[in-house]
Each structure stands twice: as structure tokens, then as C-alpha cells.
Design a protein around this motif. Structure first.
Motif, PDB file in Angstrom:
ATOM      1  N   GLU A 130       0.678  -1.113   0.107  1.00  6.51           N
ATOM      2  CA  GLU A 130      -0.072   0.022  -0.102  1.00  6.51           C
ATOM      3  C   GLU A 130       0.965   1.297  -0.100  1.00  6.51           C
ATOM      4  OE1 GLU A 130      -2.395  -0.155   3.517  1.00  6.51           O
ATOM      5  OE2 GLU A 130      -0.810  -0.808   4.650  1.00  6.51           O
ATOM      6  N   PRO A 131       0.254   2.211  -0.460  1.00  5.28           N
ATOM      7  CA  PRO A 131       1.181   3.383  -0.741  1.00  5.28           C
ATOM      8  C   PRO A 131       1.768   4.223   0.595  1.00  5.28           C
ATOM      9  CG  PRO A 131      -0.865   3.545  -2.233  1.00  5.28           C
ATOM     10  CD  PRO A 131      -0.816   2.459  -1.320  1.00  5.28           C
ATOM     11  N   HIS A 211       6.188   2.001  -8.311  1.00  5.18           N
ATOM     12  CA  HIS A 211       4.853   1.539  -7.664  1.00  5.18           C
ATOM     13  C   HIS A 211       3.821   2.463  -7.816  1.00  5.18           C
ATOM     14  CE1 HIS A 211       7.166  -1.787  -6.150  1.00  5.18           C
ATOM     15  NE2 HIS A 211       8.062  -0.789  -5.931  1.00  5.18           N
ATOM     16  N   PHE A 212       2.554   1.574  -7.635  1.00 10.22           N
ATOM     17  CA  PHE A 212       1.223   2.349  -7.614  1.00 10.22           C
ATOM     18  C   PHE A 212       1.108   3.540  -8.709  1.00 10.22           C
ATOM     19  CE2 PHE A 212       2.680   1.553  -3.369  1.00 10.22           C
ATOM     20  CZ  PHE A 212       1.647   0.410  -3.246  1.00 10.22           C
ATOM     21  N   LEU A 215       4.738   7.371  -8.621  1.00 10.50           N
ATOM     22  CA  LEU A 215       4.685   8.399  -7.477  1.00 10.50           C
ATOM     23  C   LEU A 215       5.997   9.231  -7.212  1.00 10.50           C
ATOM     24  CD1 LEU A 215       2.926   6.626  -4.500  1.00 10.50           C
ATOM     25  CD2 LEU A 215       1.763   7.953  -6.571  1.00 10.50           C
ATOM     26  N   SER A 228       1.041  12.101  -7.989  1.00 10.29           N
ATOM     27  CA  SER A 228       0.697  10.789  -8.486  1.00 10.29           C
ATOM     28  C   SER A 228       0.617  10.986  -9.901  1.00 10.29           C
ATOM     29  CB  SER A 228      -0.401  10.283  -7.938  1.00 10.29           C
ATOM     30  OG  SER A 228      -0.832   8.966  -8.650  1.00 10.29           O
ATOM     31  N   LEU A 235      -4.880   6.320  -3.929  1.00 16.43           N
ATOM     32  CA  LEU A 235      -4.014   6.318  -3.170  1.00 16.43           C
ATOM     33  C   LEU A 235      -4.351   5.923  -1.729  1.00 16.43           C
ATOM     34  CD1 LEU A 235      -1.510   8.870  -4.352  1.00 16.43           C
ATOM     35  CD2 LEU A 235      -1.403   6.410  -4.984  1.00 16.43           C
ATOM     36  N   LEU A 238      -2.644   9.117   3.230  1.00 21.08           N
ATOM     37  CA  LEU A 238      -1.122   9.229   3.357  1.00 21.08           C
ATOM     38  C   LEU A 238      -0.893  10.121   4.456  1.00 21.08           C
ATOM     39  CD1 LEU A 238      -0.335   9.598  -0.365  1.00 21.08           C
ATOM     40  CD2 LEU A 238      -0.563   7.066   0.926  1.00 21.08           C
TER      41      LEU A 238
END
Length: 448
Positions: A130-131, A211-212, A215, A228, A235, A238
Motif C-alpha cells: 500500500e502507498p 509503484h502504484f 509516484l 501521483s 492512493l 497518506l
């Protein structure tokens, strides 16, 4: 992609491993790290020791970078420091590896003379599911040793030598002396050739990650933010106040401004701003012409200007905004007001001279994908992904252009575009940018 490979624009400048001795050293290190061995007798490796040929053999492009975290590496030679890093998941990985080799070049040269050095870029995160876990990746530690354990044996021997000197009856401790002799046979004479690596911890507060969806984390600036490439809503929560995506143009512009991270190209010192703007406009024309199915074979700059005149009504707003700036730079007159809402806005900027210059230029390349030169130089992962989607005519033109006008003099082109760049010791090159531009032109060694 075959065209890019043939022109040295992809998988170029890799280190060749062809001798049986080097192949065996690589296999020992590979088995030590992954439990696997390659059957290939001739292959190429990048800065980290990753081989695209072995990646194909294993059907695993991340065989040295499991889950895209804690990248492992194999050093067969300090010459790898000049190689690219493939399959990048964190923008800081290449910088850290290059700096580690530079900080320990003499030691690594001696170690790789007889063995491979295998190691890992270690942080506290092993799985980024996860972010928010990205915020735990703040410091990277380089851990490595030869496959024979030379560094480990040397550290233990140093400890025993200290005991031998400190203990009053050390001269009479036969067990201690025998252990020291045994380790000395494995590590060599540490009094004449101490085996100790310097600086193995590297801070990583600001970085790009694949990733994701991609970012950018800026944590060391006065006004931190995450930017992002994909929708920010995906996301989740955060641990940072500001989270933007590429649609938030006004917010990103303010972020750049508040942190003094960018400057207008037309006001930057030491570059030919008009030439840079003209080239950006050419790239936009090429993109539009390719979409129209026009023939791009053998186009000169005069041909591109003709295409621009004939298809002015079809060109995107990016072109017209840059055209106004170009007219101001070459003819003077009123300063064109281009706000962050204008598609040309980010094309008019470059990174300011700060420690985050490379990361900012990478983000600018993401925001200005029609500038194929900046995209290739600053964000190769995105360049390769977009290249695969372009019309064949555009792919051919871009590959020929980069091979002709960038590959021939990379340093000159980068200096003309981005200004002076420090060497690995942090010192600026001796030759000023103006002299480089005078010698090679604002776009490298341009054929006249």
C-alpha cells in the motif's frame, strides 16, 4: 523496441560478461543471492549486475529485485559504475549504487579482482502493498560481501586483532592465534590492505517510484507533497498533507513555486532559450504530423516549419503557447502571459539548480510528454512505455533523431538543456556551459 536497441538507445553501454572466469563468478554470486545459476556463457549486465538476457532465460525481469523493493546487486567490475540501471523501481537506486562504488572504488577494485561482490540495497520495507508504506523508505543501507566472505572475515579478523593486542595473555592464547591465522588466509593482510567499505547508509527522503502507477515523493522541501501519475483518489490516506495528481496543474505549479524548484527556460542562464523552445515546438509538430499519418522520412527543420505553417490550425495549444514565448525570446515585445492552465506552461520550465534537479526534471518530463528529448533523458521508463504506443512513423523519426543528435554527445546536450552538472564528488565540471554550447551547439553535435 528492436530499432532502439540497434541504435544504442536501449540496453546500451552494458558491461559484457563473456570469459568463463567472470561467468563463474557471476554464477556464484547469483546462486548466493537467488539460489539460481544461468546457463548462458555470454551476456551483458547493468550497473546492478542485472542481465536482460538472464531475465529472459528465467522469465523474470525482477530476478534481482524481488517485489521491486530492496534491489540486489552483483559487481564484477567497478566499470559497472558507468552502466545504466534497468527496470528502475526507485529513482534513487542508480544514484546510491554509483555513489557507493565511487566512495569505495579502490576497495571494490581489489575485491572484484578475484571474486564477485554481491549485496543488497536494504530498507525496512520488504513488501510495498500500500502507498503509505513508501514513507517508511527513508534510508537505504548498502550491505554486501564477496561470495567468499572476504569482508566478513576481515571484520572478524580486525576484532580478533583488537583482542590480541588488548588482552594481557594474548601472546599465549593458541586458540585465538590459530583463529587469526585461519581468517588471514581468507581475508589477506588487513594491516597492509585493510578491507573496509566506507559510507554504507544513504538518505532517501525524495524519490520517484514506479509503484502504484508512478509516484513522486518530495519530503525534504519546505512544503512537502506527493504527486501521483495516476488518480490520487486511488492512493488512500497518506501521512502527508498535500497529495496531487497530474490533473492538478495549478497546485503543482504552486508547489514548484513555493519550493523554488523551477525556473522559466527563457530566463535561465547559460543556455540558448530560443533554440530549446524551437526544438520543443518541432517535437509537437512531429507528434501532430504522425497522428495525421504524414510521411516523416528525412524531415529537415525547414520541412518541420513548413508542416507547422500548413497545419497551424491542427496544432495543439502547447505549440501556440511556446510560439509566443519563442517570438518574445527572438523578437522582444510584450511578455506573453502563460498561466498553469495553459498546456504550454510546464513546457516553458526547467528544474532550478537544487539538489532535487533530476527528480524535478523527471516530473517535468511526465508533465510534458510531447518533448521526446527530455522524456528520453529524464524519464526513460515512461519514454519506453509511450514509444510502444506511437505510430510507426513517429517511432522511426524519434529513434533517428535521438541517435543522430543526442547519442553523439550526451554531455554536451545535457549541459545545453539543463546547465552545469556536478561530478560524483559534487564538483562542477571545469568547462562552463557557455563554452560547451559554443563548441557543440545547443543540441549537441548537430550536423550542419
Amino acid at each position: 523496441m528492436k530499432r532502439l536497441i540497434e541504435k544504442g538507445l536501449m540496453f546500451g553501454n552494458l558491461y559484457r560478461v563473456a570469459s568463463p572466469a567472470l561467468v563463474e563468478r557471476y554464477n556464484r554470486a547469483l546462486e548466493h543471492l537467488t539460489g539460481k545459476r544461468t546457463k548462458l556463457s555470454d551476456f551483458h549486465i547493468d550497473l546492478s549486475g542485472y542481465s536482460p538476457e538472464i531475465g529472459d532465460e528465467f522469465d523474470d525481469l525482477l530476478y534481482l529485485n524481488h517485489n521491486g523493493v530492496n534491489r540486489q546487486f552483483i559487481l564484477l567490475s567497478t566499470e559497472q559504475k558507468s552502466c545504466p540501471l534497468l527496470n528502475v523501481k526507485f529513482s534513487t537506486s542508480r544514484t546510491i549504487l554509483k555513489q557507493f562504488i565511487a566512495d569505495n572504488e579502490a576497495q571494490l577494485f581489489a575485491l572484484t579482482a578475484t571474486d564477485a561482490v554481491a549485496g543488497e540495497l536494504v530498507n525496512s520495507v520488504f513488501d510495498i502493498s500500500e502507498p503509505r508504506k513508501l514513507f517508511e523508505v527513508a534510508k537505504i543501507r548498502v550491505e554486501c560481501d564477496t561470495t567468499g566472505g572476504t569482508i566478513r572475515h576481515a571484520e572478524k579478523l580486525t576484532e580478533l586483532v583488537g583482542r590480541f593486542k588488548a588482552e594481557e595473555d594474548g601472546w599465549f592464547d593458541d586458540v585465538l592465534i590459530a583463529e587469526m591465522i585461519g581468517l588471514a588466509q581468507k581475508s589477506g593482510d588487513i594491516t597492509r590492505n585493510p578491507v573496509r567499505l566506507k559510507r554504507q547508509d544513504y538518505e532517501q527522503p525524495d524519490f520517484w517510484t514506479a509503484h502504484f502507477g508512478g509516484l513522486y515523493l518530495f519530503q525534504s522541501v519546505a512544503h512537502p507533497a506527493v504527486i501521483s501519475s495516476g488518480p490520487k483518489e486511488e492512493l488512500g490516506a497518506l501521512p502527508i498533507k498535500y497529495v496531487f495528481d497530474l490533473k492538478d496543474r495549478n497546485q503543482i505549479a504552486k508547489f514548484f513555486d513555493y519550493n523554488d524548484l523551477v525556473e522559466p527556460i527563457v530566463k535561465a542562464r547559460g543556455i540558448d532559450a530560443a533554440a530549446i523552445l524551437a526544438q520543443k515546438m518541432d517535437f509537437i509538430v512531429i507528434d501532430a504530423a504522425a497522428d495525421l499519418g504524414l510521411d516523416l522520412t528525412g524531415l529537415t527543420r525547414a520541412d518541420i516549419r513548413r508542416l507547422a505553417r500548413q497545419n497551424a490550425h491542427r496544432l495543439p495549444r502547447e505549440y501556440h503557447g511556446l510560439r509566443e514565448l519563442y517570438k518574445w525570446a527572438t523578437e522582444g515585445g510584450a511578455w506573453p502571459r502563460i498561466t498553469s492552465d495553459d498546456p504550454a506552461y510546464f513546457y516553458s520550465l526547467r528544474a532550478a539548480d537544487t539538489p532535487l534537479q533530476d527528480l524535478v526534471n523527471m516530473l517535468l518530463a511526465n508533465l510534458t510528454p510531447l518533448d521526446i528529448r527530455q522524456l528520453f533523458i529524464c524519464h526513460k521508463e515512461l519514454f519506453y512505455r509511450l514509444y510502444a504506443t506511437w505510430p510507426e512513423a513517429k517511432r522511426a523519426f524519434v529513434a533517428d533523431f535521438l541517435a543522430r543528435e543526442y547519442q553523439v554527445d550526451k554531455a554536451g546536450a545535457r549541459a545545453a538543456l539543463f546547465g552545469r552538472e556536478p561530478d560524483m564528488k559534487g564538483e562542477a565540471p571545469v568547462a562552463p556551459v557557455e563554452e560547451i554550447v559554443r563548441r557543440v551547439g545547443p543540441w549537441g553535435a548537430v550536423r550542419r
